[in-house]
Every structure is written in C-alpha cells, then in structure tokens.
Design a protein around this motif. Structure first.
Motif, PDB file in Angstrom:
ATOM      1  N   THR A 171       0.849  -1.370   0.033  1.00 47.20           N
ATOM      2  CA  THR A 171      -0.002  -0.026  -0.027  1.00 47.20           C
ATOM      3  C   THR A 171       0.784   1.308   0.124  1.00 47.20           C
ATOM      4  O   THR A 171       0.157   2.454  -0.006  1.00 47.20           O
ATOM      5  CB  THR A 171      -0.785   0.240   1.348  1.00 47.20           C
ATOM      6  OG1 THR A 171       0.019  -0.317   2.378  1.00 47.20           O
ATOM      7  CG2 THR A 171      -1.910  -1.007   1.199  1.00 47.20           C
ATOM      8  N   ARG A 172       2.084   1.048   0.103  1.00 49.53           N
ATOM      9  CA  ARG A 172       3.032   2.306   0.270  1.00 49.53           C
ATOM     10  C   ARG A 172       3.373   2.886  -1.236  1.00 49.53           C
ATOM     11  O   ARG A 172       3.650   2.507  -2.113  1.00 49.53           O
ATOM     12  CB  ARG A 172       4.493   1.906   0.797  1.00 49.53           C
ATOM     13  CG  ARG A 172       5.280   3.025   1.007  1.00 49.53           C
ATOM     14  CD  ARG A 172       6.624   2.699   1.601  1.00 49.53           C
ATOM     15  NE  ARG A 172       7.608   3.905   1.591  1.00 49.53           N
ATOM     16  CZ  ARG A 172       8.541   3.743   2.264  1.00 49.53           C
ATOM     17  NH1 ARG A 172       8.998   2.613   2.672  1.00 49.53           N
ATOM     18  NH2 ARG A 172       9.577   4.733   2.271  1.00 49.53           N
ATOM     19  N   ALA A 173       2.784   4.333  -1.482  1.00 48.34           N
ATOM     20  CA  ALA A 173       2.926   5.009  -2.726  1.00 48.34           C
ATOM     21  C   ALA A 173       4.247   5.551  -2.971  1.00 48.34           C
ATOM     22  O   ALA A 173       4.966   5.769  -2.065  1.00 48.34           O
ATOM     23  CB  ALA A 173       1.981   6.025  -2.598  1.00 48.34           C
ATOM     24  N   ALA A 174       4.751   5.591  -4.128  1.00 49.36           N
ATOM     25  CA  ALA A 174       6.031   5.985  -4.560  1.00 49.36           C
ATOM     26  C   ALA A 174       6.123   7.740  -4.044  1.00 49.36           C
ATOM     27  O   ALA A 174       4.897   8.316  -3.995  1.00 49.36           O
ATOM     28  CB  ALA A 174       6.211   6.271  -6.182  1.00 49.36           C
ATOM     29  N   LEU A 175       7.301   8.244  -3.615  1.00 53.35           N
ATOM     30  CA  LEU A 175       7.378   9.354  -3.142  1.00 53.35           C
ATOM     31  C   LEU A 175       7.425  10.498  -4.224  1.00 53.35           C
ATOM     32  O   LEU A 175       6.825  11.575  -4.157  1.00 53.35           O
ATOM     33  CB  LEU A 175       8.688   9.526  -2.060  1.00 53.35           C
ATOM     34  CG  LEU A 175       8.571   8.628  -1.143  1.00 53.35           C
ATOM     35  CD1 LEU A 175      10.010   8.589  -0.057  1.00 53.35           C
ATOM     36  CD2 LEU A 175       7.682   9.009   0.161  1.00 53.35           C
ATOM     37  N   ASN A 176       7.929  10.166  -5.305  1.00 48.87           N
ATOM     38  CA  ASN A 176       8.204  11.119  -6.409  1.00 48.87           C
ATOM     39  C   ASN A 176       6.879  11.000  -7.227  1.00 48.87           C
ATOM     40  O   ASN A 176       6.657  10.028  -7.257  1.00 48.87           O
ATOM     41  CB  ASN A 176       9.531  10.697  -7.041  1.00 48.87           C
ATOM     42  CG  ASN A 176      10.829  11.075  -6.261  1.00 48.87           C
ATOM     43  OD1 ASN A 176      10.923  11.972  -5.435  1.00 48.87           O
ATOM     44  ND2 ASN A 176      11.805  10.113  -6.482  1.00 48.87           N
ATOM     45  N   PRO A 177       6.735  12.261  -7.624  1.00 46.58           N
ATOM     46  CA  PRO A 177       5.454  12.526  -8.544  1.00 46.58           C
ATOM     47  C   PRO A 177       5.324  11.397  -9.764  1.00 46.58           C
ATOM     48  O   PRO A 177       4.278  11.266 -10.031  1.00 46.58           O
ATOM     49  CB  PRO A 177       5.275  13.751  -8.775  1.00 46.58           C
ATOM     50  CG  PRO A 177       6.666  14.422  -8.419  1.00 46.58           C
ATOM     51  CD  PRO A 177       7.241  13.407  -7.562  1.00 46.58           C
ATOM     52  N   ASP A 178       6.218  11.186 -10.539  1.00 40.66           N
ATOM     53  CA  ASP A 178       6.262  10.374 -11.549  1.00 40.66           C
ATOM     54  C   ASP A 178       6.809   8.987 -11.182  1.00 40.66           C
ATOM     55  O   ASP A 178       7.098   8.528 -12.656  1.00 40.66           O
ATOM     56  CB  ASP A 178       7.147  11.059 -12.604  1.00 40.66           C
ATOM     57  CG  ASP A 178       6.349  12.311 -13.303  1.00 40.66           C
ATOM     58  OD1 ASP A 178       4.858  11.955 -13.294  1.00 40.66           O
ATOM     59  OD2 ASP A 178       7.161  13.007 -14.142  1.00 40.66           O
ATOM     60  N   ASP A 179       7.325   8.563 -10.063  1.00 42.62           N
ATOM     61  CA  ASP A 179       7.450   7.335  -9.865  1.00 42.62           C
ATOM     62  C   ASP A 179       6.105   6.345  -9.765  1.00 42.62           C
ATOM     63  O   ASP A 179       5.023   7.036  -9.423  1.00 42.62           O
ATOM     64  CB  ASP A 179       8.227   6.839  -8.788  1.00 42.62           C
ATOM     65  CG  ASP A 179       9.796   7.456  -9.290  1.00 42.62           C
ATOM     66  OD1 ASP A 179      10.166   7.576 -10.120  1.00 42.62           O
ATOM     67  OD2 ASP A 179      10.525   7.729  -8.006  1.00 42.62           O
ATOM     68  N   VAL A 180       6.052   5.105 -10.066  1.00 44.73           N
ATOM     69  CA  VAL A 180       4.897   4.151 -10.074  1.00 44.73           C
ATOM     70  C   VAL A 180       5.150   2.988  -9.108  1.00 44.73           C
ATOM     71  O   VAL A 180       5.766   2.085  -9.755  1.00 44.73           O
ATOM     72  CB  VAL A 180       4.324   3.886 -11.361  1.00 44.73           C
ATOM     73  CG1 VAL A 180       3.180   3.338 -11.506  1.00 44.73           C
ATOM     74  CG2 VAL A 180       4.110   5.337 -12.136  1.00 44.73           C
ATOM     75  N   SER A 181       4.828   2.997  -7.988  1.00 44.50           N
ATOM     76  CA  SER A 181       4.798   1.677  -7.231  1.00 44.50           C
ATOM     77  C   SER A 181       3.241   1.137  -7.266  1.00 44.50           C
ATOM     78  O   SER A 181       2.621   1.562  -8.164  1.00 44.50           O
ATOM     79  CB  SER A 181       5.056   2.233  -5.701  1.00 44.50           C
ATOM     80  OG  SER A 181       5.150   0.738  -5.127  1.00 44.50           O
ATOM     81  N   ILE A 182       3.165   0.278  -6.454  1.00 46.09           N
ATOM     82  CA  ILE A 182       1.809  -0.603  -6.590  1.00 46.09           C
ATOM     83  C   ILE A 182       0.512   0.044  -6.641  1.00 46.09           C
ATOM     84  O   ILE A 182      -0.412  -0.086  -7.211  1.00 46.09           O
ATOM     85  CB  ILE A 182       1.679  -1.808  -5.537  1.00 46.09           C
ATOM     86  CG1 ILE A 182       2.967  -2.778  -5.947  1.00 46.09           C
ATOM     87  CG2 ILE A 182       0.463  -2.793  -5.323  1.00 46.09           C
ATOM     88  CD1 ILE A 182       3.174  -3.739  -4.892  1.00 46.09           C
ATOM     89  N   PRO A 183       0.422   1.150  -5.655  1.00 49.08           N
ATOM     90  CA  PRO A 183      -0.973   1.832  -5.502  1.00 49.08           C
ATOM     91  C   PRO A 183      -0.942   3.054  -6.580  1.00 49.08           C
ATOM     92  O   PRO A 183      -2.122   3.735  -6.617  1.00 49.08           O
ATOM     93  CB  PRO A 183      -0.979   2.095  -4.256  1.00 49.08           C
ATOM     94  CG  PRO A 183       0.306   2.278  -3.581  1.00 49.08           C
ATOM     95  CD  PRO A 183       1.251   1.642  -4.664  1.00 49.08           C
ATOM     96  N   ASP A 184      -0.131   3.170  -7.374  1.00 50.26           N
ATOM     97  CA  ASP A 184       0.288   4.369  -8.606  1.00 50.26           C
ATOM     98  C   ASP A 184      -0.261   4.215  -9.997  1.00 50.26           C
ATOM     99  O   ASP A 184       0.133   4.955 -10.569  1.00 50.26           O
ATOM    100  CB  ASP A 184       1.551   4.908  -8.266  1.00 50.26           C
ATOM    101  CG  ASP A 184       1.834   5.327  -6.771  1.00 50.26           C
ATOM    102  OD1 ASP A 184       1.252   5.664  -5.908  1.00 50.26           O
ATOM    103  OD2 ASP A 184       3.308   4.813  -6.452  1.00 50.26           O
ATOM    104  N   LEU A 185      -1.051   3.196 -10.119  1.00 48.89           N
ATOM    105  CA  LEU A 185      -1.194   2.911 -11.473  1.00 48.89           C
ATOM    106  C   LEU A 185      -1.894   4.055 -12.104  1.00 48.89           C
ATOM    107  O   LEU A 185      -1.857   4.055 -13.425  1.00 48.89           O
ATOM    108  CB  LEU A 185      -1.781   1.623 -11.859  1.00 48.89           C
ATOM    109  CG  LEU A 185      -1.056   0.529 -11.402  1.00 48.89           C
ATOM    110  CD1 LEU A 185      -1.858  -0.855 -11.882  1.00 48.89           C
ATOM    111  CD2 LEU A 185       0.234   0.436 -11.959  1.00 48.89           C
ATOM    112  N   ALA A 186      -2.864   4.731 -11.523  1.00 49.77           N
ATOM    113  CA  ALA A 186      -3.412   5.956 -12.037  1.00 49.77           C
ATOM    114  C   ALA A 186      -2.524   6.879 -12.993  1.00 49.77           C
ATOM    115  O   ALA A 186      -2.988   7.724 -13.909  1.00 49.77           O
ATOM    116  CB  ALA A 186      -4.252   6.832 -11.120  1.00 49.77           C
TER     117      ALA A 186
END
Length: 360
Positions: A171-186
């Motif tokens: 559930t931990r989102a990426a810190l940088n705005p253009d990085d994409v971890s598991i919850p950041d697919l949008a």
C-alpha cells in the motif's frame, strides 16, 4: 531479450553506454519480430520432433524497462542548451517496428509494450527516466496535465506493461510524483485512456494494462528479505490492489528462488518455492489469493477463485470454522463479499482448495 547485438546498435556508442542499449536499429528489430512470429506461429516444424510443430505463442513483448539506460540509451539528449527526453521516441520506433513485424505474420497475437521500471531520477539527465514521464512522452503528451503534442506516428501496442515494485508494503505509494509503485497505476492509466481517445495509441480501441514483474525476497533464505508469512500476505494484497486499478494480468517474479551464487545481493529469493523445490506459503496465496479488509463496521473479503463451484467464506471462532457467506463462482473469477465486522481470521474454500487465513 534485453539488448541489441553490436551490429544492430547505432554508431559511436559512448564507453559508458551498456552493451546492447545504444540506439538499437528499429528495422532489424522488426525483422526479428517477423522471425519470432513465424517460428512460434504454431505451424513451424519442430526440429526435434519430425511431424510435429513448435507450440504457438499468443503474446509477444518487445524490450525490457526502456526507461533505464541499462537497456536503452540515451535516455536524454541536449538540444539548444536544454535536456530533452530521448528514450521514449527511440522506444516508440522500436515498438512500432516490432508491432508491424509480429502482425505481418499473425493478426491475432497480443503485442505487449516493454514493462517500465518503477523508479527514476527526479532531475532530467539521469540514467533512469521516471516511468510516468516516459509513458507520457511515449504517448505524445507534453506534461503532467496531458497537453497533447504532435504525434507523427502514434505508438502501436495492445497491452501497456509496468513493473510496480515497492520499497515497502504494497500500500506504500511512491514518493516522487512520476514514480509508479503498486498503488500508483493511475499515473499510467490516465495518459493511456486519454491517448486512446486522441488517437495517440493504435490500433483504435481500449488497451489492457499488465504488471509483469512484482515481488519481495524472503527470509529464509535471504537475510535481508521479509518473512514467509508477510510475503504471502503481501502477494495477495498486491493482486487485489492491482486488480482494483485495472490491471488484467499480474505476474510474480519468480516461481523459484535462485541460489545465492555469488551472493544474496546479486540474486533473487522472491520465488513462491525455495530453490530445493519446497513450497513457500506464497505458493498457496498465488493459487488462491484471499484478502480480508476492515472498512468501518464491515469486513470486505476479496479473492480469486482457483476452481468453479460453490465457494464458502468462513470465520474462525473458538477454534472452529463457521461459514459466513457462500456464492457460485467460475474458475479464476474475482469475488467480493461484505459481512458485518467480526473478530477473528477468515478464509475461503472451493472444491479442494482452501485459501490461507487472513485477519482484517
């Protein structure tokens, strides 16, 4: 494949560029795609079994993590005194040539764009372009607001792919705005859907979103890994989070652990099986993902049925499992059940399969 042979690279490769990465030849890549599609069309004679054919392949992926200079260079070029993205346009040419090569042989195969790496360098000019920026540039958008730029030849693909590794829990989102971890697919879905509407991605129609690499190493055997139980729980939760964001296919990296040769730091112990073939708890979680989540005064239960039949969700109370819900499911159907909040672990079972228990 992860790079081009030397004869298919561009000229004047810098000494610091990784072998196989420097301006690969799109024409040669298209020829390779045609050869692959012919060999794995399902009709190519098997050289080791006269009278038989090699198996057919339904999906082809061209390249790997093109937002890293390890695989594609240069990532940036300097023009009129400023740094501008280079790798997205280089990869668009490679991808389109690959697409045409595959489709010249078979018109029903899926062409999967290379999976992007999850993290990049925030400032321009580094060896890693953040994946959200790479995808925007690939799809001909100028900025994070998705203002369109001229797209002389739109990207051709059937599936957009990403590798959403996490540096912590799923559930931990990426810190940088253009990085994409598991919850950041949008960050990838928004430009993809807008590109579909504007004709910046071809052929016309909706594209699938896949996640073909995600995992965590375990301890044992890697001293720096997470526990076996945590890996199993995070695997199921990862599948739920990616499904909720629209991913239609998720692949775990890897099936079995590598042996630590020469070290744990340079090898992967992320398998659902140990190197000696013994199953980890995550093997059961992979076969039957199941997640219990507390939401207010309700418990939401999510999973993927490994078999068709009557699926029963159970709650353990006072040492005994009690059914709290049941439903008919198809094989590989995603199911969701909501019950009133109760303490205790839950599990699901269908046919001969029983999930790992999970506590909200």
């Amino acid at each position: 494949m992860t790079g081009a042979p030397r004869w298919a690279e561009g000229g004047n490769r810098p000494a610091q560029a990784a072998p196989g990465s420097w301006r690969p030849d799109p024409v040669a890549f298209g020829e390779l795609a045609r050869a692959l599609a012919r060999r794995y069309s399902g009709e190519y004679p098997d050289p080791n079994a006269p009278g038989s054919a090699l198996p057919g392949v339904h999906a082809y992926q061209g390249w790997n993590e093109p937002n890293l200079s390890l695989y594609l260079a240069p990532q940036w070029t300097r023009r009129h005194g400023r740094l501008e993205p280079a790798s997205p346009s280089l990869y668009r040419e490679l991808l389109n040539s690959f697409y045409r090569g595959i489709r010249s042989v078979t018109d029903d195969a899926l062409v999967v764009a290379a999976g992007t790496a999850p993290y990049g360098d925030p400032a321009p000019g580094g060896d890693r372009m953040p994946p959200a920026r790479f995808i925007r540039e690939l799809l001909c958008f100028r900025n994070a607001q998705l203002d369109a730029s001229r797209c002389a030849e739109p990207a051709r693909l059937d599936v957009l792919d990403h590798h959403p590794y996490s540096v912590g829990k799923p559930t931990r989102a990426a810190l940088n705005p253009d990085d994409v971890s598991i919850p950041d697919l949008a960050k990838l879905v928004r430009p993809l859907r807008r590109a579909e509407r504007l004709g910046h991605v071809l052929p016309a129609g909706p594209k699938e979103l896949w996640a073909t690499e995600v995992s965590w190493d375990t301890d044992p055997p890697d001293p720096d890994g997470i526990s076996l139980g945590r890996q199993a729980r995070w695997l199921a939760e990862t599948f739920r989070l990616l499904w909720r964001q629209g991913a239609s296919t998720v692949m775990w990296f890897r099936v079995g652990d590598e042996r630590p040769d020469p070290s744990y730091d340079t090898t992967y112990q992320s398998g659902t099986y140990f190197a000696d073939g013994r199953a980890k708890p995550s093997a059961r979680a992979f076969a039957f993902p199941f997640v219990a989540q507390q939401v207010g005064q309700r418990t939401r239960l999510w999973g993927v049925a490994p078999s068709a039949g009557r699926l029963v969700v159970e709650l353990r109370r006072h040492g005994t499992w009690h059914g709290v819900a049941s439903l008919r499911v198809r094989e590989r159907q995603v199911f969701q059940v909501s019950t009133r909040r109760r303490d205790g672990p839950y599990r699901a079972r269908v046919a001969s399969y029983v999930s790992l228990p999970d506590t909200p």
